[in-house]
Design an enzyme around this catalytic site. Structure first.
Site, PDB file in Angstrom:
ATOM      1  N   ASP A 101     -11.252   7.195  -9.679  1.00  0.00           N
ATOM      2  CA  ASP A 101     -10.650   8.004  -8.489  1.00  0.00           C
ATOM      3  C   ASP A 101     -11.476   8.288  -7.435  1.00  0.00           C
ATOM      4  OD1 ASP A 101      -9.084   9.266  -6.649  1.00  0.00           O
ATOM      5  OD2 ASP A 101      -7.895  10.710  -8.052  1.00  0.00           O
ATOM      6  N   ASN A 114     -13.479  -1.434  -2.159  1.00  0.00           N
ATOM      7  CA  ASN A 114     -12.247  -1.986  -1.767  1.00  0.00           C
ATOM      8  C   ASN A 114     -11.163  -0.940  -1.654  1.00  0.00           C
ATOM      9  OD1 ASN A 114      -9.957  -4.192  -1.525  1.00  0.00           O
ATOM     10  ND2 ASN A 114      -9.665  -3.023  -3.502  1.00  0.00           N
ATOM     11  N   TYR A 148      -5.170   5.098   9.727  1.00  0.00           N
ATOM     12  CA  TYR A 148      -6.118   4.089   9.063  1.00  0.00           C
ATOM     13  C   TYR A 148      -6.901   3.253   9.988  1.00  0.00           C
ATOM     14  CZ  TYR A 148      -6.462  -0.580   6.840  1.00  0.00           C
ATOM     15  OH  TYR A 148      -6.819  -1.654   6.238  1.00  0.00           O
ATOM     16  N   LYS A 198     -11.196   2.742   9.272  1.00  0.00           N
ATOM     17  CA  LYS A 198     -11.943   1.874   9.271  1.00  0.00           C
ATOM     18  C   LYS A 198     -13.343   1.594  10.255  1.00  0.00           C
ATOM     19  CE  LYS A 198      -9.750  -0.020   5.700  1.00  0.00           C
ATOM     20  NZ  LYS A 198     -10.522  -0.086   4.296  1.00  0.00           N
ATOM     21  N   THR A 222      -0.300  -7.508   0.650  1.00  0.00           N
ATOM     22  CA  THR A 222      -0.452  -6.552  -0.355  1.00  0.00           C
ATOM     23  C   THR A 222       0.200  -5.245  -0.168  1.00  0.00           C
ATOM     24  OG1 THR A 222      -2.251  -5.481   0.808  1.00  0.00           O
ATOM     25  CG2 THR A 222      -2.977  -7.315  -0.362  1.00  0.00           C
TER      26      THR A 222
END
Length: 251
Positions: free
Chosen positions: A58, A85, A174, A178, A209
């Site tokens: 985790d 990932n 998000y 990144k 996904t």
């Protein structure tokens, strides 16, 4: 020391991470399937093949990360490739809510700081924590590689272009996580360049996904391709780069 090269992929029990594990296994790696849930990791490892092993990991839990690093050292004695990932896109997007409508609730003016912290905890701080824990193993292995799975929506240059189709969804959760991951990638690459460890960021593209509710347009096989290519870079390959299957992405 284990006689085969070892690759650890975080968040590998599903989606792109699972496909990266399958592909690296086919390239002769012993693959460690990092998964928050050990049972899901074990099921994924069985899917990958006999050279795959589940690893409870985790990335938001320092105890879990430390235990995973100790496990890798004790059982394999090496780490050749680390693929970071594991990522989340949100914690409070409503069922059926579009990405565009969710983005409207996460503007700088109205974003929940708790939402931002939760996503950054996985996508940014989790990456750095795993890096720090696994680095001693990577440093002991010649020609080690680190691949950070980023996203084209994190490119500041691209988002500065009014014609960029995803510009409207750029925000602090998000996409900006990144952007921060890209900065970490460059910092890691600069730190490790004298040691010959290559660190690069890749964008898998808009892949179907769980991260995007399976709204993507590309397969996981396509999404995994660039990460696998970069993981297998030879001594003459770049470091500190941000790429997708079409080439270099501007920061």
């Amino acid at each position: 020391m284990h006689d085969k090269p070892v690759a650890l992929i975080t968040g590998a029990n599903q989606g792109i991470g699972l496909q990266i594990a399958k592909d690296l296994s086919r390239h002769g790696f012993t693959v460690l399937v990092g998964s928050r849930n050990l049972e899901r990791g074990e099921a994924a490892a069985m899917d990958v093949g006999p050279e795959a092993h589940a690893l409870q990991l985790d990335v938001t839990d320092l105890g879990s990360i430390a235990a995973a690093a100790a496990h890798v050292r004790a059982d394999f004695g090496r780490l050749d490739v680390l693929v970071q990932n594991a990522a989340i896109s949100n914690t409070n997007k409503l069922p059926g809510q579009s990405v565009e409508d969710y983005a409207k609730t996460t503007r700088p003016s109205n974003v929940s700081l708790d939402e931002m912290r939760a996503v950054w905890e996985t996508n940014v701080f989790g990456v750095l924590a795993v890096y720090q824990a696994m680095l001693p193993l990577l440093r002991e292995t010649p020609n080690a590689r680190i691949v950070n799975v980023s996203s084209g929506v994190g490119s500041l240059t691209t988002n500065s272009d009014p014609a960029f189709p995803y510009r409207a969804i750029f925000g602090p959760v998000y996409p900006a996580s990144k952007t921060a991951l890209n900065a970490l990638t460059l910092a890691m690459a600069i730190e490790l360049e004298p040691e010959g460890i290559k660190v690069n960021a890749v964008s898998p593209g808009f892949t179907k996904t769980n991260l995007n509710g399976y709204a993507g347009t590309e397969t996981v096989e396509q999404g995994a391709r660039e990460a696998v290519r970069v993981a297998l870079l030879g001594p003459d390959g770049p470091t500190g780069a941000f790429t997708n299957s079409a080439g270099v992405i501007p920061w």
